[in-house]
Design a protein around this motif. Structure first.
Motif, PDB file in Angstrom:
ATOM      1  N   GLY A  51      -3.702  -2.597  -0.379  1.00 57.45           N
ATOM      2  CA  GLY A  51      -3.665  -1.215   0.061  1.00 57.45           C
ATOM      3  C   GLY A  51      -4.781  -0.921   1.049  1.00 57.45           C
ATOM      4  N   VAL A  52      -4.566   0.051   1.917  1.00 56.04           N
ATOM      5  CA  VAL A  52      -5.542   0.432   2.940  1.00 56.04           C
ATOM      6  C   VAL A  52      -6.341   1.641   2.457  1.00 56.04           C
ATOM      7  CG1 VAL A  52      -5.762   1.393   5.286  1.00 56.04           C
ATOM      8  CG2 VAL A  52      -4.191  -0.502   4.844  1.00 56.04           C
ATOM      9  N   THR A  53      -7.641   1.616   2.674  1.00 56.90           N
ATOM     10  CA  THR A  53      -8.498   2.733   2.258  1.00 56.90           C
ATOM     11  C   THR A  53      -8.552   3.802   3.339  1.00 56.90           C
ATOM     12  OG1 THR A  53     -10.496   1.744   3.197  1.00 56.90           O
ATOM     13  CG2 THR A  53      -9.924   1.122   0.934  1.00 56.90           C
ATOM     14  N   ARG A  54      -9.078   4.960   2.979  1.00 50.76           N
ATOM     15  CA  ARG A  54      -9.181   6.067   3.936  1.00 50.76           C
ATOM     16  C   ARG A  54     -10.134   5.717   5.085  1.00 50.76           C
ATOM     17  NH1 ARG A  54      -8.055  11.173   3.474  1.00 50.76           N
ATOM     18  NH2 ARG A  54     -10.203  11.903   3.845  1.00 50.76           N
ATOM     19  N   VAL A  55     -11.212   5.002   4.800  1.00 53.16           N
ATOM     20  CA  VAL A  55     -12.133   4.636   5.873  1.00 53.16           C
ATOM     21  C   VAL A  55     -11.472   3.627   6.812  1.00 53.16           C
ATOM     22  CG1 VAL A  55     -13.304   2.715   4.678  1.00 53.16           C
ATOM     23  CG2 VAL A  55     -14.531   4.042   6.405  1.00 53.16           C
ATOM     24  N   GLU A  56     -10.642   2.744   6.265  1.00 48.65           N
ATOM     25  CA  GLU A  56      -9.910   1.800   7.108  1.00 48.65           C
ATOM     26  C   GLU A  56      -8.864   2.524   7.948  1.00 48.65           C
ATOM     27  OE1 GLU A  56     -10.154  -2.273   4.380  1.00 48.65           O
ATOM     28  OE2 GLU A  56      -8.525  -0.849   4.057  1.00 48.65           O
ATOM     29  N   GLU A  69     -10.758   5.602  -1.208  1.00 49.51           N
ATOM     30  CA  GLU A  69      -9.476   5.971  -1.798  1.00 49.51           C
ATOM     31  C   GLU A  69      -8.335   5.309  -1.031  1.00 49.51           C
ATOM     32  OE1 GLU A  69      -7.420  10.157  -1.801  1.00 49.51           O
ATOM     33  OE2 GLU A  69      -8.897  10.078  -3.447  1.00 49.51           O
ATOM     34  N   ILE A  70      -7.350   4.773  -1.760  1.00 50.78           N
ATOM     35  CA  ILE A  70      -6.208   4.098  -1.132  1.00 50.78           C
ATOM     36  C   ILE A  70      -5.223   5.131  -0.606  1.00 50.78           C
ATOM     37  CG2 ILE A  70      -4.322   2.449  -1.464  1.00 50.78           C
ATOM     38  CD1 ILE A  70      -7.088   1.198  -1.641  1.00 50.78           C
ATOM     39  N   VAL A  71      -4.721   4.906   0.609  1.00 52.12           N
ATOM     40  CA  VAL A  71      -3.834   5.881   1.255  1.00 52.12           C
ATOM     41  C   VAL A  71      -2.376   5.606   0.929  1.00 52.12           C
ATOM     42  CG1 VAL A  71      -5.443   6.268   3.157  1.00 52.12           C
ATOM     43  CG2 VAL A  71      -3.654   4.528   3.398  1.00 52.12           C
ATOM     44  N   THR A  72      -1.566   6.652   1.075  1.00 50.70           N
ATOM     45  CA  THR A  72      -0.124   6.547   0.871  1.00 50.70           C
ATOM     46  C   THR A  72       0.595   6.471   2.213  1.00 50.70           C
ATOM     47  OG1 THR A  72       0.225   8.935   0.939  1.00 50.70           O
ATOM     48  CG2 THR A  72      -0.318   7.946  -1.209  1.00 50.70           C
ATOM     49  N   ARG A  73       1.874   6.197   2.157  1.00 50.86           N
ATOM     50  CA  ARG A  73       2.692   6.183   3.375  1.00 50.86           C
ATOM     51  C   ARG A  73       2.705   7.562   4.028  1.00 50.86           C
ATOM     52  NH1 ARG A  73       6.809   2.678   4.454  1.00 50.86           N
ATOM     53  NH2 ARG A  73       8.425   4.316   4.416  1.00 50.86           N
ATOM     54  N   GLU A  74       2.656   8.609   3.235  1.00 45.87           N
ATOM     55  CA  GLU A  74       2.589   9.963   3.780  1.00 45.87           C
ATOM     56  C   GLU A  74       1.288  10.174   4.545  1.00 45.87           C
ATOM     57  OE1 GLU A  74       2.484  14.655   2.290  1.00 45.87           O
ATOM     58  OE2 GLU A  74       2.844  13.048   0.842  1.00 45.87           O
ATOM     59  N   ASP A  75       0.173   9.738   3.971  1.00 48.72           N
ATOM     60  CA  ASP A  75      -1.125   9.871   4.636  1.00 48.72           C
ATOM     61  C   ASP A  75      -1.099   9.195   6.013  1.00 48.72           C
ATOM     62  OD1 ASP A  75      -2.207  11.124   2.369  1.00 48.72           O
ATOM     63  OD2 ASP A  75      -2.823   9.197   1.499  1.00 48.72           O
ATOM     64  N   VAL A  76      -0.559   7.993   6.049  1.00 45.42           N
ATOM     65  CA  VAL A  76      -0.534   7.221   7.294  1.00 45.42           C
ATOM     66  C   VAL A  76       0.358   7.892   8.327  1.00 45.42           C
ATOM     67  CG1 VAL A  76       0.069   5.002   8.345  1.00 45.42           C
ATOM     68  CG2 VAL A  76      -1.045   5.058   6.107  1.00 45.42           C
ATOM     69  N   ALA A  77       1.513   8.374   7.897  1.00 46.82           N
ATOM     70  CA  ALA A  77       2.440   9.036   8.820  1.00 46.82           C
ATOM     71  C   ALA A  77       1.796  10.258   9.456  1.00 46.82           C
ATOM     72  CB  ALA A  77       3.720   9.429   8.086  1.00 46.82           C
ATOM     73  N   VAL A  78       1.106  11.057   8.657  1.00 47.57           N
ATOM     74  CA  VAL A  78       0.452  12.262   9.173  1.00 47.57           C
ATOM     75  C   VAL A  78      -0.618  11.906  10.192  1.00 47.57           C
ATOM     76  CG1 VAL A  78      -1.037  14.203   8.540  1.00 47.57           C
ATOM     77  CG2 VAL A  78       0.972  13.665   7.143  1.00 47.57           C
ATOM     78  N   LEU A 118      12.241   7.414   1.189  1.00 46.56           N
ATOM     79  CA  LEU A 118      11.159   7.217   2.162  1.00 46.56           C
ATOM     80  C   LEU A 118       9.904   6.675   1.490  1.00 46.56           C
ATOM     81  CD1 LEU A 118      11.297  10.242   4.639  1.00 46.56           C
ATOM     82  CD2 LEU A 118      11.441   7.819   5.194  1.00 46.56           C
ATOM     83  N   ALA A 119       9.808   6.847   0.184  1.00 45.19           N
ATOM     84  CA  ALA A 119       8.683   6.310  -0.597  1.00 45.19           C
ATOM     85  C   ALA A 119       7.336   6.744  -0.018  1.00 45.19           C
ATOM     86  CB  ALA A 119       8.782   4.783  -0.675  1.00 45.19           C
ATOM     87  N   LEU A 120       7.245   8.011   0.364  1.00 47.30           N
ATOM     88  CA  LEU A 120       6.015   8.502   0.992  1.00 47.30           C
ATOM     89  C   LEU A 120       4.828   8.492   0.036  1.00 47.30           C
ATOM     90  CD1 LEU A 120       7.485  11.493   3.031  1.00 47.30           C
ATOM     91  CD2 LEU A 120       6.786   9.253   3.893  1.00 47.30           C
ATOM     92  N   GLU A 121       5.110   8.548  -1.266  1.00 44.26           N
ATOM     93  CA  GLU A 121       4.017   8.563  -2.243  1.00 44.26           C
ATOM     94  C   GLU A 121       3.509   7.158  -2.561  1.00 44.26           C
ATOM     95  OE1 GLU A 121       7.623   7.612  -4.645  1.00 44.26           O
ATOM     96  OE2 GLU A 121       7.143   8.800  -2.869  1.00 44.26           O
ATOM     97  N   HIS A 122       4.178   6.140  -2.038  1.00 46.38           N
ATOM     98  CA  HIS A 122       3.771   4.758  -2.315  1.00 46.38           C
ATOM     99  C   HIS A 122       2.494   4.398  -1.554  1.00 46.38           C
ATOM    100  CE1 HIS A 122       7.871   2.971  -3.776  1.00 46.38           C
ATOM    101  NE2 HIS A 122       7.607   4.142  -4.324  1.00 46.38           N
ATOM    102  N   ILE A 123       1.708   3.518  -2.140  1.00 41.44           N
ATOM    103  CA  ILE A 123       0.541   2.965  -1.444  1.00 41.44           C
ATOM    104  C   ILE A 123       1.003   2.271  -0.170  1.00 41.44           C
ATOM    105  CG2 ILE A 123      -1.146   1.073  -1.577  1.00 41.44           C
ATOM    106  CD1 ILE A 123      -1.562   1.816  -4.516  1.00 41.44           C
ATOM    107  N   CYS A 124       0.265   2.449   0.908  1.00 38.26           N
ATOM    108  CA  CYS A 124       0.607   1.815   2.189  1.00 38.26           C
ATOM    109  C   CYS A 124      -0.206   0.538   2.337  1.00 38.26           C
ATOM    110  CB  CYS A 124       0.322   2.769   3.346  1.00 38.26           C
ATOM    111  SG  CYS A 124       1.296   2.413   4.827  1.00 38.26           S
ATOM    112  N   THR A 125       0.478  -0.578   2.406  1.00 37.97           N
ATOM    113  CA  THR A 125      -0.205  -1.872   2.506  1.00 37.97           C
ATOM    114  C   THR A 125      -0.705  -2.116   3.926  1.00 37.97           C
ATOM    115  OG1 THR A 125       1.829  -3.049   3.053  1.00 37.97           O
ATOM    116  CG2 THR A 125       1.279  -2.825   0.723  1.00 37.97           C
ATOM    117  N   ARG A 126      -1.555  -3.089   4.037  1.00 33.10           N
ATOM    118  CA  ARG A 126      -2.136  -3.401   5.344  1.00 33.10           C
ATOM    119  C   ARG A 126      -1.059  -3.795   6.351  1.00 33.10           C
ATOM    120  NH1 ARG A 126      -7.547  -6.867   5.450  1.00 33.10           N
ATOM    121  NH2 ARG A 126      -8.293  -4.887   4.621  1.00 33.10           N
TER     122      ARG A 126
END
Length: 493
Positions: free
Chosen positions: A65-70, A124-133, A187-195
């Motif tokens: 999973g990708v962190t917020r700082v990453e 904190e690990i980000v979700t697919r929703e976080d990354v999309a936004v 869409l699995a937006l709540e899922h952890i977003c992998t690298r």
């Protein structure tokens, strides 16, 4: 050693007419990944690596999973790559849990925000929703004129708990094929977003913006038709840099719909051919390079490779033609040009990932034999031309690198007129023995192959990639196919 343009022209054309030569001096490509990514991700990971959308360290642990700082690092890198501008970090850090410069950069452009009043929560690990936004924010801030309207109504079953504002942003990414779902109705937006997911999404976002802003490379793509079938011919430059990527949609779509990729030589998969070329390059008797070239040229060669940190003793047995290629390989490297960035190398790699059939028109052994059959005088001229020195304001100019970049610029624009003028001038000033050996017979053979593919009854679509120098001139493929009565047109969309 200073020489006129006729010496320079002898060597410059090699990067647009021979595929195997340039790969012989490639640095081995990118560093191998530390673990294996998913098959669906590989092509976009390659694109992310080409564009340097992340440092090498991120091309590993693909399932992590990708962190917020990453994510802040990815976001600021994408913005800076697209805009060509470095972000100024916010002057006052509001967070007590991080001092990361990329976080402060992301905050200054409102690409990301904190999780609480004074907390960013960097780990904190980000979700697919976080990354999309965040991707939507980067695009909208970087390119406010790009149309970010959504053309699709999201009907996925798992979007009920997503805020309207975020859902609108996700919809834009889905509509523009930046993000897709995990199955037909999720869409699995709540899922952890992998690298690997993050790298793929950012690579797609980069391509989207480049295409939308007209910065994609148009290339030298031609369609040859007999009224029933079409063969697509792309003129290649065998060494390049990341600036020529991504290709235009026309190139991408035509390549994707093709069944067969036909190339001069399979520089990716033919290890036996590469070994054959290296064997041809070495004297097997008591001959040496020093015995076969004038003293002045040999001294210039030794000085050149010594300056590059190579030991001249390691090259005592090489033939003059190979010495010339070695010198040009060094110049290409110093100009940040790389055979693994070359157009045909890129398409061959894509073809391998897609299990697309790859055919050779010549092969590495053929090209190695052609070099080795050059007269001793021509081999010496080849080496001499590679050692040309030009100075401006007492500074050495990497002329070969500059000219290849000039050709690449014409390729990006799809400017065949400018390229043909360059080639015509080069051929007029060049060595006639070299030009005859390099072009006439080979052009005829390539034209015959295109005609064979065109009239094939196998129902396959062929995508042909050859050095751009083979397309133009009286004996070039384009003129030859016109003379044979076929319809030929350039595709530059």
């Amino acid at each position: 050693m200073k020489k006129g343009s006729k010496f320079l022209s002898l060597l410059l054309v090699l990067t647009i007419v021979f595929s195997s030569f340039s790969f012989a001096f490639a640095d081995g490509g990118q560093a191998p990944a530390k673990d294996v990514p998913s098959d669906w991700a590989v092509e976009h990971l390659m694109e992310a690596q080409i564009q340097e959308l992340a440092s090498e360290g991120y091309f590993a642990q693909f399932k992590e999973g990708v962190t917020r700082v990453e994510l802040a690092n990815f976001a600021t890198t994408l913005y800076e790559k697209l805009s060509g501008k470095e972000i100024t970090p916010i002057s006052t850090n509001p967070f007590k849990d991080t001092e990361d410069v990329n976080v402060l950069k992301a905050l200054s452009l409102k690409l990301m925000a904190g999780e609480e009043k004074d907390l960013f929560k960097p780990d904190e690990i980000v979700t697919r929703e976080d990354v999309a936004v965040v991707i939507y924010n980067v695009i909208s801030v970087c390119e406010p004129k790009v149309d970010l309207e959504s053309s699709k109504e999201l009907k996925h079953k798992d979007i009920k708990n997503i805020s309207k504002a975020n859902l609108d942003k996700v919809s834009v990414l889905v509509s523009n094929d930046i993000m897709d779902g995990k199955g037909p109705d999720k869409l699995a937006l709540e899922h952890i977003c992998t690298r690997e997911e993050v790298l793929v999404l950012f690579a797609r976002a980069y391509d989207f913006v480049i295409h939308k802003t007209g910065r994609d490379s148009k290339g030298f793509l031609w369609e040859v038709s007999n009224g029933k079938n079409s063969v697509y011919v792309l003129g290649s430059v065998h060494v390049a840099d990341s600036s020529i990527y991504p290709f235009s949609q026309s190139i991408i779509e035509t390549f994707n719909k093709s069944d067969v990729l036909a190339v001069e030589a399979n520089i990716v998969g033919d290890q036996e051919g590469l070994q054959y070329m290296m064997e041809k390059a070495i004297y097997t008797d008591d001959n040496t390079l020093e015995k076969n070239v004038p003293e002045e040229i040999y001294k210039a060669f030794v000085d050149k490779i010594s300056a590059a940190g190579l030991d001249p003793k390691d090259f005592e047995k090489i033939k003059p033609w190979y010495a010339g290629l070695l010198v040009q390989g060094l110049d290409m490297q110093s100009a940040s040009l790389d055979a693994t960035m070359g157009i045909d190398f890129n398409l061959m790699t894509k073809a391998m990932f897609a299990n697309k059939e790859i055919l050779e028109i010549e092969g590495i052994k053929f090209q190695a034999d052609l070099f080795d059959s050059m007269s001793k005088e021509l081999q010496i001229s080849l080496l001499e031309s590679s050692l040309v020195e030009v100075k401006e304001n007492d500074e050495s100019v990497n002329v070969q690198g500059e000219v290849i970049k000039y050709i690449l610029d014409a390729w990006k624009k799809g400017d065949m007129v400018e390229f043909e003028k360059f080639m015509e001038k080069t051929n007029q000033e060049g060595n006639q023995e070299f030009n005859n050996m390099l072009f006439n017979k080979r052009n005829e053979n390539m034209s015959n192959k295109v005609e064979e593919f065109l009239n094939s009854e196998d129902g396959k679509t062929y995508f042909v990639v050859v050095g751009a120098g083979h397309l133009v001139g009286d004996t070039g493929i384009i003129n030859s196919m016109k003379e044979r009565g076929y319809t030929v047109k350039q595709i530059t969309k």
